[in-house]
Design an enzyme around this catalytic site. Structure first.
Site, PDB file in Angstrom:
ATOM      1  N   HIS A  54       4.641  -3.352  -1.523  1.00  0.00           N
ATOM      2  CA  HIS A  54       4.050  -3.400  -2.864  1.00  0.00           C
ATOM      3  C   HIS A  54       2.601  -3.878  -2.816  1.00  0.00           C
ATOM      4  CE1 HIS A  54       3.627  -3.866  -7.115  1.00  0.00           C
ATOM      5  NE2 HIS A  54       3.797  -5.167  -7.153  1.00  0.00           N
TER       6      HIS A  54
ATOM      7  N   ASP B 247      10.488  -7.037  -5.499  1.00  0.00           N
ATOM      8  CA  ASP B 247       9.225  -6.587  -4.896  1.00  0.00           C
ATOM      9  C   ASP B 247       9.391  -6.563  -3.373  1.00  0.00           C
ATOM     10  OD1 ASP B 247       8.169  -6.720  -7.457  1.00  0.00           O
ATOM     11  OD2 ASP B 247       6.623  -8.192  -6.955  1.00  0.00           O
TER      12      ASP B 247
ATOM     13  N   HIS C 138       2.028 -12.588  -4.499  1.00  0.00           N
ATOM     14  CA  HIS C 138       2.078 -11.260  -3.883  1.00  0.00           C
ATOM     15  C   HIS C 138       1.355 -11.269  -2.531  1.00  0.00           C
ATOM     16  CE1 HIS C 138       3.047 -10.210  -8.062  1.00  0.00           C
ATOM     17  NE2 HIS C 138       3.506  -9.064  -7.618  1.00  0.00           N
TER      18      HIS C 138
ATOM     19  N   TRP D 176      26.918  10.478 -20.408  1.00  0.00           N
ATOM     20  CA  TRP D 176      25.982  10.065 -19.353  1.00  0.00           C
ATOM     21  C   TRP D 176      24.557  10.214 -19.832  1.00  0.00           C
ATOM     22  CZ3 TRP D 176      25.861  14.131 -14.787  1.00  0.00           C
ATOM     23  CH2 TRP D 176      25.941  15.424 -15.290  1.00  0.00           C
TER      24      TRP D 176
HETATM   25 MN    MN Z   1       7.010  -6.478  -9.314  1.00  0.00          MN
END
Ligand code: MN
Length: 260
Positions: free
Chosen positions: A81, A77, A209, A63
């Site tokens: 954000h 996103d 965005h 692991w």
């Molecule tokens: Mn991003």
């Protein structure tokens, strides 16, 4: 929907009648991360540190400890954000509605234009031309911008020059229009961000965005295998990690595609 429709879907996936296309890059230390101007905080690359591998540190098990930024590799996103989405309800990856993680996609192929011009921009007339062929983009669909950018080597992928990144993306008008006139659930790209490399100079800066997250919609970036999707009819499963108040996360993005 009757419950047996779900079992039919599972059977179709099992038999191959519904194709499952993986739209995800492997999360690895050498995957390029976005580079911001030096006055800003920077995303760290992925780190994978072995804890044990069938050895003295753990004789029967293997692991790793893994560390990564929320916006690393193929990633999601959330509205929180961006400042435009900071006051919306349920705007983080742990509070967003789970049903928003499954939605159909319209795929707009701009690979020819992007091959000619790394600063290629998607515009409203280009989407209208796509709609003339494939029909109006229905509400609550993803719009995925195919550029074949995912097929580039890492250096050309970021395409950093002295004046910043040169990668394709949407212009400002088309993002406002997709959100307000088409009600898209989100916008996805093959590049390192949902916005074009030079989008810091756009008005408003980083319009994907700005408009997506301001309206509670989502982004996907660093997608691959968009060339395996039809223009319409694919269903995208994109469920980010449930990070407390997380602004995004790496994730596995898959598409379900009916065989024709
Ligand atoms: Mn991003």
């Amino acid at each position: 929907m009757q419950s047996n429709n779900l079992l039919e879907l599972a059977g179709a996936v099992s038999s191959g009648a519904v194709r499952v296309v993986d739209l995800t890059f492997t999360l690895s230390p050498d995957f390029p991360v976005i580079v911001l101007p030096p006055e800003f905080g920077q995303a760290a690359p992925v780190r994978i540190q072995e804890i044990s591998r069938y050895d003295g540190r753990g004789p029967a098990w293997y692991w790793n400890n893994v560390t990564f930024g929320e916006h690393t590799g193929t990633h999601f996103d959330a509205p929180i954000h961006w400042f435009t989405g900071k006051n919306l309800p349920n705007n983080a990856v742990d509070t967003m509605p789970a049903k928003d993680m499954i939605a159909p996609a319209c795929v707009i192929d701009c690979s020819a234009q992007a091959a000619q011009d790394p600063d290629f921009l998607l515009t409203v007339p280009l989407v209208e031309a796509w709609e003339a062929k494939h029909g109006r983009i229905p509400e609550r669909n993803w719009v995925l911008l195919r550029t074949d950018w995912s097929k580039k080597g890492w250096r050309d992928y970021s395409n950093l020059r002295d004046d910043g990144a040169h990668t394709p993306g949407p212009n400002s008008a088309v993002m406002k229009w997709l959100v307000e006139e088409r009600g898209v659930i989100g916008f996805g790209t093959e590049t390192i961000g949902t916005d074009a490399g030079q989008a810091g100079h756009f008005e408003p800066p980083y319009p994907a965005h700005h408009f997506l997250h301001g309206a509670g919609r989502y982004g996907l970036q660093c997608l691959c295998n968009l060339d395996q999707l039809p223009p319409t009819g694919a269903v995208i499963v994109a469920s980010p990690l449930k990070i407390q108040n997380g602004s995004g996360s790496p994730l596995r993005v898959i598409a379900l595609v009916a065989s024709t």
